[in-house]
Design a protein around this motif. Sequence first.
Motif, PDB file in Angstrom:
ATOM      1  N   THR A 130       0.834  -1.209   0.000  1.00 28.91           N
ATOM      2  CA  THR A 130       0.000   0.000   0.000  1.00 28.91           C
ATOM      3  C   THR A 130       0.864   1.252   0.000  1.00 28.91           C
ATOM      4  OG1 THR A 130      -1.744  -1.184   1.193  1.00 28.91           O
ATOM      5  CG2 THR A 130      -1.830   1.220   1.239  1.00 28.91           C
ATOM      6  N   ARG A 131       1.921   1.253   0.817  1.00 27.64           N
ATOM      7  CA  ARG A 131       2.802   2.408   0.868  1.00 27.64           C
ATOM      8  C   ARG A 131       3.532   2.599  -0.455  1.00 27.64           C
ATOM      9  NH1 ARG A 131       3.594   0.507   6.241  1.00 27.64           N
ATOM     10  NH2 ARG A 131       5.432  -0.695   5.585  1.00 27.64           N
ATOM     11  N   TYR A 132       4.027   1.502  -1.045  1.00 24.39           N
ATOM     12  CA  TYR A 132       4.745   1.596  -2.309  1.00 24.39           C
ATOM     13  C   TYR A 132       3.853   2.133  -3.410  1.00 24.39           C
ATOM     14  CZ  TYR A 132       8.512  -1.135  -0.157  1.00 24.39           C
ATOM     15  OH  TYR A 132       9.521  -1.572   0.651  1.00 24.39           O
ATOM     16  N   ASN A 133       2.570   1.707  -3.396  1.00 26.03           N
ATOM     17  CA  ASN A 133       1.649   2.210  -4.412  1.00 26.03           C
ATOM     18  C   ASN A 133       1.477   3.731  -4.286  1.00 26.03           C
ATOM     19  OD1 ASN A 133       1.127  -0.195  -5.763  1.00 26.03           O
ATOM     20  ND2 ASN A 133      -0.476  -0.774  -4.281  1.00 26.03           N
ATOM     21  N   LYS A 134       1.403   4.247  -3.048  1.00 29.92           N
ATOM     22  CA  LYS A 134       1.255   5.692  -2.845  1.00 29.92           C
ATOM     23  C   LYS A 134       2.515   6.433  -3.302  1.00 29.92           C
ATOM     24  CE  LYS A 134      -1.964   5.361   1.030  1.00 29.92           C
ATOM     25  NZ  LYS A 134      -2.175   5.649   2.465  1.00 29.92           N
ATOM     26  N   LEU A 135       3.707   5.834  -2.981  1.00 27.31           N
ATOM     27  CA  LEU A 135       4.956   6.455  -3.404  1.00 27.31           C
ATOM     28  C   LEU A 135       5.104   6.401  -4.921  1.00 27.31           C
ATOM     29  CD1 LEU A 135       7.412   5.108  -0.655  1.00 27.31           C
ATOM     30  CD2 LEU A 135       6.497   7.431  -0.880  1.00 27.31           C
ATOM     31  N   GLY A 136       4.624   5.312  -5.496  1.00 25.05           N
ATOM     32  CA  GLY A 136       4.706   5.197  -6.941  1.00 25.05           C
ATOM     33  C   GLY A 136       3.875   6.244  -7.638  1.00 25.05           C
ATOM     34  N   ASP A 137       2.716   6.575  -7.046  1.00 24.27           N
ATOM     35  CA  ASP A 137       1.858   7.607  -7.643  1.00 24.27           C
ATOM     36  C   ASP A 137       2.552   8.959  -7.655  1.00 24.27           C
ATOM     37  OD1 ASP A 137      -0.061   5.706  -8.013  1.00 24.27           O
ATOM     38  OD2 ASP A 137      -1.178   6.200  -6.168  1.00 24.27           O
ATOM     39  N   LYS A 138       3.461   9.182  -6.698  1.00 21.43           N
ATOM     40  CA  LYS A 138       4.177  10.454  -6.604  1.00 21.43           C
ATOM     41  C   LYS A 138       5.534  10.395  -7.310  1.00 21.43           C
ATOM     42  CE  LYS A 138       2.009  11.625  -2.199  1.00 21.43           C
ATOM     43  NZ  LYS A 138       2.246  11.963  -0.776  1.00 21.43           N
ATOM     44  N   GLY A 139       5.888   9.174  -7.822  1.00 18.26           N
ATOM     45  CA  GLY A 139       7.146   9.044  -8.534  1.00 18.26           C
ATOM     46  C   GLY A 139       8.324   8.731  -7.659  1.00 18.26           C
ATOM     47  N   GLU A 147       6.109  -4.113  -8.278  1.00 20.53           N
ATOM     48  CA  GLU A 147       5.820  -5.464  -8.784  1.00 20.53           C
ATOM     49  C   GLU A 147       6.404  -6.530  -7.859  1.00 20.53           C
ATOM     50  OE1 GLU A 147       7.381  -5.481 -12.686  1.00 20.53           O
ATOM     51  OE2 GLU A 147       5.801  -4.188 -13.536  1.00 20.53           O
ATOM     52  N   THR A 148       7.605  -6.278  -7.367  1.00 24.60           N
ATOM     53  CA  THR A 148       8.221  -7.244  -6.444  1.00 24.60           C
ATOM     54  C   THR A 148       7.395  -7.400  -5.174  1.00 24.60           C
ATOM     55  OG1 THR A 148      10.431  -6.697  -7.287  1.00 24.60           O
ATOM     56  CG2 THR A 148      10.305  -7.778  -5.129  1.00 24.60           C
ATOM     57  N   GLN A 149       6.929  -6.264  -4.649  1.00 21.47           N
ATOM     58  CA  GLN A 149       6.122  -6.328  -3.428  1.00 21.47           C
ATOM     59  C   GLN A 149       4.784  -7.008  -3.692  1.00 21.47           C
ATOM     60  OE1 GLN A 149       7.446  -5.514  -0.598  1.00 21.47           O
ATOM     61  NE2 GLN A 149       5.612  -6.083   0.595  1.00 21.47           N
TER      62      GLN A 149
END
Length: 390
Positions: A130-139, A147-149
């Motif tokens: 969930t955290r990685y998805n939020k960080l990914g949205d911000k770049g 994908e690994t997570q």
Amino acid sequence: MKRHLALALIAVAAVLAAAGFWIFGTDRKPVVVAAPVPAAVPVVAATVTGKDVPIYLRGIGTVIAYNTDVVRSQIQGQIVKIAFTEGQAVKAGDLLAQIDPRPYEAQIEQLTANRDRDQAQLANAEANLTRYNKLGDKGYATPQLIETQTAQVAQLKAAVKADQAQIDQANVQLSYTRLTSAIPGITGVRQIDVGNVIHPTDPNGLVVVTQIEPISLLFTLPQTDLPMIQQYAAKGTLKVIAYSQDNKVKLDEGKLLLVNNEIAGTTGTVQLKAEFPNHEHRLWPGQLVNARLLLETRKDALTVAGSAVQQGPNGSYVYVVSADQTVVLRPVHVAQISDGQALIDQGLKSGDVVVIDGQYRLTEGSRVHELHGKAAREADLQSAVQDAIP
């Protein structure tokens, strides 16, 4: 003196003449001696009556258990409890024995801990995703990291499912520590004692449970009876009655279930199977019994004591008592003899009086004297009384 001699000669001549006339006289009739009247033969007689008569086919059968269950263990373990007594009536699901459950309970605890561990790791991985998805949205997170997570979350979900499957399997193994009866029935001889280790490969298992309510009977009849059986079976379910081997005790009433699909070539018989409720447990597996298959009940059929029927060169016959107390030999056709009563379908009519004891002294036209009451009950007029006619 000459005069007296002459008188004597004259007297002798007169006597001789009278005797000759009496002997040789033409008017003399011969003396007729009456023949002796034969004495009446004492017999016991009975009247032919009409009543409802069941028509049976008779065979010999063997009682078999409706179901037989050899209670075996599916796991290896030590018996810690025997929960039945030999010969006890049990219901389906009743506990018979307990195998030591502790090894299987410990295994379940271990597997449960593994599942809880993997569930905790899964929760952490899902939070990171969930955290990685939020960080990914911000770049701030690369697609590879996301994908690994995601793959790690999927892997941990699969691990949790595997853990749960192992727990379910262990619970099944734990349930096998309770040896229960699969059927209602009677327990037999116990094959293993408390403290011994039982194995799935033990040939005798723990005990044999036989279901006797209901119970089955296999019996045979001649193949010549098969068309008649099929004819009456087409009209409805046929009743089967089981009797003891001496035909004195009626054991139970049941119904015909099956006519086997082949005839035994070696014996020329057909096998039939019947089912009995057996609530009183009079039928027991392995018991030999006499089976009667009821085909029909004839209304107002003519019956007489089976001892009345005699066998001659021309077939069956009876002695009928006429109104003048003489007997007439009457040929008859016997449909069956059951419980000492002969069913007559030809040769007699209702109300005829027939001799049932004392026939061995009778011939056509013999005069008889009927015995009644106590005299009839105490009479022993015939050395051999016919009990049955095939």
